[in-house]
Design a protein around this motif. Structure first.
Motif, PDB file in Angstrom:
ATOM      1  N   PRO A 249       3.497  11.352  55.291  1.00  0.00           N
ATOM      2  CA  PRO A 249       4.215  11.177  54.022  1.00  0.00           C
ATOM      3  C   PRO A 249       3.565  11.994  52.913  1.00  0.00           C
ATOM      4  O   PRO A 249       2.386  12.344  52.980  1.00  0.00           O
ATOM      5  CB  PRO A 249       4.092   9.673  53.758  1.00  0.00           C
ATOM      6  CG  PRO A 249       2.859   9.253  54.472  1.00  0.00           C
ATOM      7  CD  PRO A 249       2.716  10.161  55.667  1.00  0.00           C
ATOM      8  N   ILE A 250       4.316  12.300  51.896  1.00  0.00           N
ATOM      9  CA  ILE A 250       3.808  13.053  50.750  1.00  0.00           C
ATOM     10  C   ILE A 250       3.229  12.059  49.750  1.00  0.00           C
ATOM     11  O   ILE A 250       3.871  11.067  49.407  1.00  0.00           O
ATOM     12  CB  ILE A 250       4.935  13.876  50.105  1.00  0.00           C
ATOM     13  CG1 ILE A 250       5.484  14.884  51.121  1.00  0.00           C
ATOM     14  CG2 ILE A 250       4.443  14.595  48.862  1.00  0.00           C
ATOM     15  CD1 ILE A 250       6.702  15.619  50.643  1.00  0.00           C
ATOM     16  N   ALA A 251       2.019  12.318  49.300  1.00  0.00           N
ATOM     17  CA  ALA A 251       1.357  11.443  48.338  1.00  0.00           C
ATOM     18  C   ALA A 251       1.519  11.997  46.931  1.00  0.00           C
ATOM     19  O   ALA A 251       1.421  13.214  46.714  1.00  0.00           O
ATOM     20  CB  ALA A 251      -0.124  11.300  48.674  1.00  0.00           C
ATOM     21  N   ASP A 252       1.767  11.122  45.989  1.00  0.00           N
ATOM     22  CA  ASP A 252       1.879  11.522  44.597  1.00  0.00           C
ATOM     23  C   ASP A 252       0.531  12.064  44.127  1.00  0.00           C
ATOM     24  O   ASP A 252      -0.466  11.348  44.093  1.00  0.00           O
ATOM     25  CB  ASP A 252       2.289  10.311  43.757  1.00  0.00           C
ATOM     26  CG  ASP A 252       2.544  10.674  42.307  1.00  0.00           C
ATOM     27  OD1 ASP A 252       2.705  11.873  42.020  1.00  0.00           O
ATOM     28  OD2 ASP A 252       2.578   9.754  41.461  1.00  0.00           O
ATOM     29  N   GLY A 253       0.472  13.334  43.788  1.00  0.00           N
ATOM     30  CA  GLY A 253      -0.778  13.956  43.368  1.00  0.00           C
ATOM     31  C   GLY A 253      -1.627  14.488  44.497  1.00  0.00           C
ATOM     32  O   GLY A 253      -2.677  15.099  44.245  1.00  0.00           O
ATOM     33  N   GLY A 254      -1.220  14.273  45.735  1.00  0.00           N
ATOM     34  CA  GLY A 254      -1.961  14.770  46.886  1.00  0.00           C
ATOM     35  C   GLY A 254      -2.989  13.771  47.377  1.00  0.00           C
ATOM     36  O   GLY A 254      -3.368  12.822  46.690  1.00  0.00           O
ATOM     37  N   TYR A 255      -3.456  13.989  48.608  1.00  0.00           N
ATOM     38  CA  TYR A 255      -4.461  13.122  49.214  1.00  0.00           C
ATOM     39  C   TYR A 255      -5.859  13.572  48.798  1.00  0.00           C
ATOM     40  O   TYR A 255      -6.148  14.778  48.731  1.00  0.00           O
ATOM     41  CB  TYR A 255      -4.348  13.148  50.734  1.00  0.00           C
ATOM     42  CG  TYR A 255      -3.111  12.470  51.266  1.00  0.00           C
ATOM     43  CD1 TYR A 255      -3.076  11.097  51.458  1.00  0.00           C
ATOM     44  CD2 TYR A 255      -1.974  13.207  51.588  1.00  0.00           C
ATOM     45  CE1 TYR A 255      -1.937  10.467  51.948  1.00  0.00           C
ATOM     46  CE2 TYR A 255      -0.837  12.592  52.079  1.00  0.00           C
ATOM     47  CZ  TYR A 255      -0.822  11.219  52.252  1.00  0.00           C
ATOM     48  OH  TYR A 255       0.302  10.603  52.733  1.00  0.00           O
ATOM     49  N   GLY A 256      -6.729  12.585  48.564  1.00  0.00           N
ATOM     50  CA  GLY A 256      -8.108  12.920  48.263  1.00  0.00           C
ATOM     51  C   GLY A 256      -8.871  13.382  49.478  1.00  0.00           C
ATOM     52  O   GLY A 256      -9.805  14.185  49.378  1.00  0.00           O
ATOM     53  N   ALA A 257      -8.481  12.890  50.656  1.00  0.00           N
ATOM     54  CA  ALA A 257      -9.129  13.291  51.910  1.00  0.00           C
ATOM     55  C   ALA A 257      -8.098  13.253  53.026  1.00  0.00           C
ATOM     56  O   ALA A 257      -7.220  12.378  53.046  1.00  0.00           O
ATOM     57  CB  ALA A 257     -10.300  12.377  52.244  1.00  0.00           C
ATOM     58  N   VAL A 258      -8.203  14.199  53.951  1.00  0.00           N
ATOM     59  CA  VAL A 258      -7.367  14.253  55.144  1.00  0.00           C
ATOM     60  C   VAL A 258      -8.294  14.316  56.349  1.00  0.00           C
ATOM     61  O   VAL A 258      -9.138  15.223  56.428  1.00  0.00           O
ATOM     62  CB  VAL A 258      -6.416  15.470  55.133  1.00  0.00           C
ATOM     63  CG1 VAL A 258      -5.668  15.570  56.445  1.00  0.00           C
ATOM     64  CG2 VAL A 258      -5.437  15.378  53.970  1.00  0.00           C
ATOM     65  N   LEU A 259      -8.171  13.361  57.253  1.00  0.00           N
ATOM     66  CA  LEU A 259      -9.017  13.299  58.443  1.00  0.00           C
ATOM     67  C   LEU A 259      -8.172  13.646  59.659  1.00  0.00           C
ATOM     68  O   LEU A 259      -7.143  13.005  59.919  1.00  0.00           O
ATOM     69  CB  LEU A 259      -9.622  11.900  58.605  1.00  0.00           C
ATOM     70  CG  LEU A 259     -10.268  11.274  57.360  1.00  0.00           C
ATOM     71  CD1 LEU A 259     -10.850   9.907  57.705  1.00  0.00           C
ATOM     72  CD2 LEU A 259     -11.331  12.189  56.767  1.00  0.00           C
ATOM     73  N   LEU A 260      -8.586  14.651  60.402  1.00  0.00           N
ATOM     74  CA  LEU A 260      -7.882  15.097  61.602  1.00  0.00           C
ATOM     75  C   LEU A 260      -8.695  14.651  62.814  1.00  0.00           C
ATOM     76  O   LEU A 260      -9.697  15.276  63.168  1.00  0.00           O
ATOM     77  CB  LEU A 260      -7.704  16.617  61.579  1.00  0.00           C
ATOM     78  CG  LEU A 260      -7.049  17.188  60.318  1.00  0.00           C
ATOM     79  CD1 LEU A 260      -7.027  18.706  60.348  1.00  0.00           C
ATOM     80  CD2 LEU A 260      -5.629  16.636  60.145  1.00  0.00           C
ATOM     81  N   LEU A 261      -8.264  13.561  63.451  1.00  0.00           N
ATOM     82  CA  LEU A 261      -9.023  12.951  64.535  1.00  0.00           C
ATOM     83  C   LEU A 261      -8.513  13.399  65.898  1.00  0.00           C
ATOM     84  O   LEU A 261      -7.395  13.914  66.023  1.00  0.00           O
ATOM     85  CB  LEU A 261      -8.948  11.425  64.424  1.00  0.00           C
ATOM     86  CG  LEU A 261      -9.402  10.784  63.108  1.00  0.00           C
ATOM     87  CD1 LEU A 261      -9.385   9.265  63.229  1.00  0.00           C
ATOM     88  CD2 LEU A 261     -10.778  11.274  62.691  1.00  0.00           C
TER      89      LEU A 261
END
Length: 662
Positions: free
Chosen positions: A491-503
């Motif tokens: 989903p798209i976050a308002d203002g963007g994500y602070g962190a994205v974890l690719l597991l």
């Protein structure tokens, strides 16, 4: 006048893949126009078909039958689309009727009976008024195309020039690498508006309904109100889908968006074709002759001489080949713009964490998530597998747990549930390991729901949301939360994500597939593009070694470099798109018979046969050079037609340039 009608009948038999001539009765003379649906007597049965053209005389020496009836006077098949379907059928060794079935949706009589102008206002009236100096709206289409496109496209080298060429009525062709965080629907809407301002049409294809909704909203905002475009999607339902199709076929609207089937939609005076994220496997049609939306749109660009835009956060080898061949320009941002927009990417192992190689959530990932939540930003966690625990194994010896009935893999649907088979659904409460007899099980693959459960305990106090097959979230608020998703459901976050974890990167990188590297990169870039820029604290943690080429491309945000490397390797190994490959799948005798009946081009290689894993099915790959690709498709089509005419037993599925080769 012109008493002979040339008709393509809706019969999928390969040896009958040609038009047939019929006589037109005087009563049908007015209704029997090119493009209408008809019913004809064929081989003793009444079948449907499309009238292609009217002629003075037939080349057939025998007696001609009359059209049984004209189903409707609605001209649903334009000459341009009819020719396109023929080109696509020949490209993929299929039949004209099969492609027409993909191009024209089933008829809905009640919708068809409505007046042509009743449902949607004509967009040309708005454009004509604007160009004449008396706009019917506060702002003309030409003004909209030029007033707001600069801030977005100016960030790309030659981006502004690309839009100017569209507004000047020219046909530029480009492969576009979008910046991280880019509002790509708005940029596509800018390009479409530039074409629309000249009175020409445009066609844009996206992979799924979520992307289509975003593009639809962007076009509505850009073009100013309803009636300027239609969005085609199979999920609309038969009536609404046919209503929108007719709006395009009648020329009421000239802007069409949609998923893969829309690549064949009728668009009047086509000036631009666009495809977003062409590496998504949803662009490949699962029905014969299995065309890919990218190839259909490129064929349309060649057929009509219109502009073309292939866009995405990453780049496929096919798109890179368009650039290297000089067919399309490279439309990318300079490095300064990339550094300004990209998040900080951290591979595991770069922080001297001794547990980085074994822990599912390394320390660096945990710290990044905690910092983002403390700063009031959401955290995105991408997990390649859906479900709870989709695969289990013996806790003692590690032997994969299998169903006693069908030998399918066992899985857990919850933390308190009993294991069950993923194939037949049979519960296995009394499972015991066939190797050591132990009854204990452990997770060998962890799914998104189990991950969400674990993260809920790790970050107590932060809400945990999931987005996947069962429920896909479109947006999330810009507040502290952990969002766990499967690839493609971010989903798209308002203002963007602070962190994205690719597991669980191994699940993508170790796939036995020619496109494993390309697919892993595409999924990682799509998630990383939702993160905030590095100067705003945005961080991406990928649980993979930093020396991998895919990880290096992500760290540098340079998908073009990886695509060029991938294309060079495929060229050296003789894989698509550097070569053309046809996959022949079916019973062993039938496949061998088809190969023997095919006059293969000089230099063609046979790879196989190999067992497909399905009972009684095997596959042979036929590889040839790109220059001999058309000859290979024609030879296979001829051989299939011969087998069809002889009623040779055994069906062979022919796929030209299939996505999956391994």
């Amino acid at each position: 006048m012109a008493p002979v009608a040339r008709v393509v009948v809706e019969v999928g038999l390969p040896h009958l893949d040609r038009p047939f001539d019929y006589l037109v009765a005087a009563a049908d003379d007015v209704a029997a126009q090119p493009g209408v649906r008809v019913r004809v007597r064929f081989a003793g049965q009444l079948v449907g078909g499309f009238l292609l053209e009217r002629m003075e005389r037939s080349e057939h020496d025998g007696r001609l039958a009359y059209l049984d009836r004209v189903v409707s006077a609605e001209r649903v098949l334009t000459p341009e689309v009819a020719d396109l379907c023929r080109l696509v059928a020949d490209r993929y060794a299929g039949t004209h009727a099969d492609v027409l079935r993909l191009a024209v949706p089933p008829r809905h009589a009640r919708v068809e009976a409505a007046r042509a102008g009743a449902e949607t206002p004509h967009p040309q009236a708005h454009t004509d008024d604007a160009l004449s100096g008396a706009p019917s709206a506060p702002e003309s289409a030409l003004d909209r195309a030029s007033s707001t496109d600069g801030p977005g496209w100016d960030r790309y080298r030659a981006g502004a020039a690309f839009l100017r060429a569209l507004r000047d009525g020219r046909a530029p062709r480009a492969v576009w690498g979008a910046l991280p965080g880019e509002d790509w629907p708005a940029r596509v809407a800018d390009a479409i508006a530039a074409v629309h301002s000249t009175g020409r049409g445009a066609l844009a294809v996206v992979a799924d309904a979520r992307d289509l909704d975003r593009l639809d909203a962007a076009l509505t905002a850009k073009l100013g109100g309803p009636g300027q475009h239609v969005a085609l999607n199979a999920a609309l339902g038969p009536a609404e889908r046919y209503r929108r199709f007719l709006a395009a076929a009648r020329g009421t609207v000239r802007i069409v968006t949609g998923t893969r089937a829309a690549a064949l939609a009728p668009v009047e005076n086509l000036g631009l074709v666009v495809i977003w994220d062409d590496g998504d496997d949803l662009h490949a049609e699962p029905r014969a002759p299995y065309p890919h939306a990218r190839q259909v749109l490129l064929t349309r660009a060649e057929q009509t001489g219109c502009a073309a835009l292939v866009g995405g956060f990453t780049r496929t080898a096919e798109a890179q080949q368009l650039v290297e061949a000089g067919w399309a320009h490279d439309l990318v941002a300079d490095r300064a713009a990339v550094r300004d927009r990209a998040p900080r990417v951290v591979p595991v192992g770069d922080d001297n964490d001794p547990a980085a190689g074994s822990a599912r959530l390394p320390t660096v990932a945990w710290k990044a998530a905690r910092a983002a939540l403390a700063a009031g930003a959401p955290v995105l966690v991408q997990v390649p597998r859906r479900g709870y625990v989709p695969s289990v194994a013996c806790a003692r010896c590690g032997t994969p747990a299998r169903c006693r009935r069908c030998q399918g893999p066992l899985a857990l649907s919850s933390g308190t549930g009993i294991p069950g088979c993923r194939w037949c659904g049979h519960p296995a409460a009394d499972h015991a390991c066939e190797t050591c007899g132990d009854r204990r099980l452990r997770a060998s693959v962890v799914g998104a729901r189990r991950t969400a459960e674990e993260l809920g305990r790790a970050f107590a106090g932060a809400p945990v949301r999931t987005s996947g097959r069962d429920a896909v979230l479109a947006t999330v608020p810009g507040e502290p939360a952990v969002v766990v998703c499967t690839p493609g459901a971010e989903p798209i976050a308002d203002g963007g994500y602070g962190a994205v974890l690719l597991l669980d990167s191994w699940a993508l990188l170790t796939r036995a597939d020619l496109r494993a590297t390309e697919e892993a990169t595409r999924r990682w870039f799509a998630a990383a593009a939702l993160a905030r820029p590095a100067h705003e604290g945005g961080q991406v943690v990928v649980v993979a070694e930093g020396g991998l080429a895919t990880v290096q491309a992500l760290v540098r945000w340079d998908a073009a470099w990886l695509a060029a490397r991938e294309l060079a390797e495929r060229r050296e190994l003789g894989f698509p798109p550097a070569a053309r490959i046809a996959s022949l799948t079916g019973p062993a005798d039938a496949v061998a018979d088809l190969v023997a009946a095919t006059e293969l081009p000089d230099g063609a290689d046979l790879l196989g046969p190999v067992d497909t894993g399905e009972e009684g099915q095997e596959r042979i790959l036929v590889r040839t050079s790109r220059s001999a690709g058309a000859a290979l498709a024609a030879a296979l089509k001829t051989a299939v037609a011969v087998r069809s005419a002889r009623k040779t037993p055994g069906t062979v599925r022919v796929q030209v340039d299939p996505l999956e080769l391994l």
